[in-house]
Design an enzyme around this catalytic site. Sequence first.
Site, mmCIF file in Angstrom:
data_model
loop_
_atom_site.group_PDB
_atom_site.id
_atom_site.type_symbol
_atom_site.label_atom_id
_atom_site.label_comp_id
_atom_site.label_asym_id
_atom_site.label_seq_id
_atom_site.Cartn_x
_atom_site.Cartn_y
_atom_site.Cartn_z
ATOM 1 N N HIS B 57 0.825 -1.213 0.000
ATOM 2 C CA HIS B 57 0.000 0.000 0.000
ATOM 3 C C HIS B 57 0.860 1.264 0.000
ATOM 4 O O HIS B 57 0.371 2.347 0.297
ATOM 5 C CB HIS B 57 -0.894 0.023 1.234
ATOM 6 N N HIS B 219 -6.778 -4.670 -0.994
ATOM 7 C CA HIS B 219 -5.996 -5.905 -0.932
ATOM 8 C C HIS B 219 -6.338 -6.823 -2.076
ATOM 9 O O HIS B 219 -6.172 -8.037 -1.994
ATOM 10 C CB HIS B 219 -6.280 -6.662 0.363
#
Lengths: 333, 333, 221, 221
Positions: B57, B219
């Site tokens: 991320h 995700h």
Amino acid sequence: MKKLINDPKNVVAEAVAGIAAAHPDLVTVSYDPIFIVRKDAPTPGKVGIVSGGGSGHEPLHGGFVGSGMLDAAVPGPVFTSPTPDPILAATIAVNGGAGVLHIVKNYTGDVLNFETAADLAGAEDIDVRTVIVDDDVAVKDSLYTAGRRGVAGTVLVEKIAGAAAERGDDLDAVAAVATKVNAQTRSMGVALTAPVVPHAGEPSFDLPEDEIEIGIGIHGEPGRARIKLEPADAIVDRLLAPILEDLPFASGDQVLLFVNGMGGTPQVELYILFRRAAEVLAEKGITVSRTLVGNFVTSLEMQGASITVLKLDDELTELWDAPVQTAALRWGR
Amino acid sequence: MKKLINDPKNVVAEAVAGIAAAHPDLVTVSYDPIFIVRKDAPTPGKVGIVSGGGSGHEPLHGGFVGSGMLDAAVPGPVFTSPTPDPILAATIAVNGGAGVLHIVKNYTGDVLNFETAADLAGAEDIDVRTVIVDDDVAVKDSLYTAGRRGVAGTVLVEKIAGAAAERGDDLDAVAAVATKVNAQTRSMGVALTAPVVPHAGEPSFDLPEDEIEIGIGIHGEPGRARIKLEPADAIVDRLLAPILEDLPFASGDQVLLFVNGMGGTPQVELYILFRRAAEVLAEKGITVSRTLVGNFVTSLEMQGASITVLKLDDELTELWDAPVQTAALRWGR
Amino acid sequence: MTLGITWVTDWIRLSARVIAEHRVELITLDREIGDGDHGENLDRGFSAVIVKLDALPADALPGDALKLVATTLISTVGGASGPLVGTAFLKAAQAAGKEAELDGAAIVALLTAARDGVVLRGKAAVGDKTMIDAWSPAVDAATAAEADGKSEPEILLAAADAAEKGAESTEPLVAHKGRASYLGERAIGHRDPGSQSSALMLRAASDAAQPGFSLVESPGA
Amino acid sequence: MTLGITWVTDWIRLSARVIAEHRVELITLDREIGDGDHGENLDRGFSAVIVKLDALPADALPGDALKLVATTLISTVGGASGPLVGTAFLKAAQAAGKEAELDGAAIVALLTAARDGVVLRGKAAVGDKTMIDAWSPAVDAATAAEADGKSEPEILLAAADAAEKGAESTEPLVAHKGRASYLGERAIGHRDPGSQSSALMLRAASDAAQPGFSLVESPGA
Ligand SMILES: Nc1ncnc2c1ncn2[C@@H]1O[C@H](COP(=O)(O)OP(=O)(O)O)[C@@H](O)[C@H]1O
Ligand SMILES: Nc1ncnc2c1ncn2[C@@H]1O[C@H](COP(=O)(O)OP(=O)(O)O)[C@@H](O)[C@H]1O
Ligand SMILES: [Mg+2]
Ligand SMILES: [Mg+2]
Ligand SMILES: [Mg+2]
Ligand SMILES: [Mg+2]
């Protein structure tokens, strides 16, 4: 091709409107012709700095408009140099009486269009100097090419020239320092995928699932060689070797190491590349004293990266460290 | 799958080494267990702030370690929460005696692992408070889900809590302002492509060439609904409607508008989205008084974006404006 | 039979149509050895030209129309081809001067000036794999045809045929100018997009000059 | 026939092997309704367990081995399954206490404690489409088998069979816990990866308990 756009013809105009909405504290936007200019332009007595080129390389150049860097950016259509009109208009808008520096990446289209704009600005009694950026060692600078391309090193030229202008250097001095940065900068890139230009709708080149392009440009041009995918460390070694050899960089040098993402590569990967590049430089006795990592000169959603090394001296280091307040590069006050 | 990596097992460790090499002025890195900590940690008397979660991320969370934001970031394996050990070690490393705030995105794994670490830290007499971020309106917060996910709003919570800690607020106050930011933040995202997790080697989901996922997580989870590709403006309208309705945001509100890239989307597209989002808010009488645009909470190379709106008040605005010096967010001094 | 303003405006309108029709082909050629925008660039430029052409005064001379094309292309195309093709039309306009009717010699002069303008701006020679590889043989063929006493339509036909062959001749070459020069040997086997578009424009010039030409059912379409 | 440390270490080693063998399958299940890391997570954890297991003292008790598994999984797996599966083994270790040999009742107690630990941490109930859907029927079946006076291997076989059915039973469900709960209806038709890995581990427990079991040629492989 999937993109978060409306009509492909409006990509640049709408993006520029977004920049205006997102950064009202930094920039003002002209829509006809299109350019992005520092909110407080022109700064009387300060050398104005204008850069530009095709869109699709964001944050280059619009993200670098602001105090300590560019006074204006002129975005052309995607991957296409702007025409002389907006370049001229931007040049007029930022002329604070001390003349204007054009920072131009070395592509035939960019050079010719900026050249025409500079001629037209000259006719309006604006003193224009042009510095051509050509840092890409993937391209041989010979009679038999259009010369080296300007790639990620452009950011370094723009930052340092911007700092020189901000501290009050005159046009000759700003042009000289920009020329020096370009002379001491070398870059080389790799692509894992091709970008998709909105109006074209398909990838700019076809690359098999296990191959990569070495010595890539930033407009979806294929690279100098196509090879099988390798581990990141091996790729870094391949990119760094011609860079270091070319200047040449030597033991004892202080450098700025810049790992640039081409748009579609995750940041973890950029840091993996940075790690190896720093390791190689350390082995050669070259000190990395300044760093930059991130997506700064992109090629739309292309996966890939480039490595840039700038040989520093005290003046360049001081100008690099000087305050900069732009959308994409910001430090100091 | 093509990635600029070496052994997939070493992705996180090598990236963290790259972060250490690239930002020696900001952070120090621990390799066993892996965490990234402010160079000058702990700051005596200051509340320490730790966040973390799966890698992939970036720049979240490591790019936000530095003065005015996080004291430490704990990166787990790609898309997998870190275990309690590094969270505990980071918590100990940043405890300056005023206690430590854990900022945790609301995923079962993150919550459970941070919970265990907090228990263990408590056993070492460190006062730990936890704030769970759950800003994603795509997920219904009901008895029948794990609750809303924490997505891009996390950056806003980390920035503002960091500013509160930096100005000397105590642990209760820092936790309270973090809780308030989370309560006033709503986000929703869209994906055009799926990310490819290095150890998996194939896209996390399959998406036809003309379809997009609305209400995506970070995700590689599929979204809430799959629809045909639409123009950017229509997509913005789809994302904004549930955001505005949920808080609800109303005419007269001052907000921070944040358009976040998921990693693989070119910046021109983010600005096109921003333009439309700002337009819609203006139509509704909502004032965009602060802005953020860029790749801040990504999902590897996923193409897509999210929109986040934070309802501001004077305190939050002041804390947002306060100086921050990190790799990915930097202003003031 | 000399050629006047009708020929020039027909040529321009037909060029615009042909470029639009070949937009994707030119993009594809440019994708292979450039950056994939050549067809888009010229199409954007000629679309703008067509709009402006409608506003051309009824008594406009060939030089006026050619100058309008030049300035419009320069201010709308961008890239390498904008200044280069723009310069070609600018120099052609200057060569046409204030004449209302152009005879064979004037047409040869016009083509020569256009070619020379591109060479002056772009510094490319024949064999560098650029639009010059279409323009130069076209000028040579036109010059020879005029020397042979051919009619204006025949001169332009010779130029168009030569330009087409010239465009073809770029295929085996390595490029020495423009974006394709970055590719080295990898440019071999691909036709230069600028030479192709130049050949299309020169074919349009010829088609528009042939007896009985009408824009409505253009023979080139 | 009670079960001792050999059963426990065989169970652990066999679990590690089976998880490694099913790594891709578990990743695939998790890709469909989660984030695609479940197989990678457990494989990373059990690989670490195997290394530590070699250092276990010769006189270790079942509880010692189970605790080692628990702490290693907790400190290496991460994600949701790390704390949850780790807690299962931690509670199992506590249930095993200081006993060297476990009879049927002790095994049922161990499985029950494991299941209850997961429920306590994760707050999931049967039908929420989680690993509880494997664990709970397994505990119920083991309890019933023990009440029927079945042998230890028979009790574990009943548990393993029930866990497998339980994993299958997650397919038509909407998830109420974990990452799959974000998907709403879209989770229907996919098996929960955690229930599948739990069934694999419980099958390993049973296989390792069967008379004549040897790790070298494991019947479960
Ligand atoms: N120096 C030059 N002289 C003549 N023609 C050139 C030169 N450089 C490029 N060209 C022509 O321009 C064409 C490319 O135009 P275009 O794709 O529109 O611009 P760009 O290369 O900037 O993307 C090439 O195919 C070539 O024919
Ligand atoms: N609250 C919960 N209670 C019980 N099991 C859960 C819970 N949340 C998730 N799980 C289990 O964890 C599994 C996912 O594990 P894993 O993929 O390793 O972690 P993550 O979801 O963090 O990526 C799910 O398939 C489910 O069986
Ligand atoms: Mg171009
Ligand atoms: Mg996970
Ligand atoms: Mg081109
Ligand atoms: Mg998972």
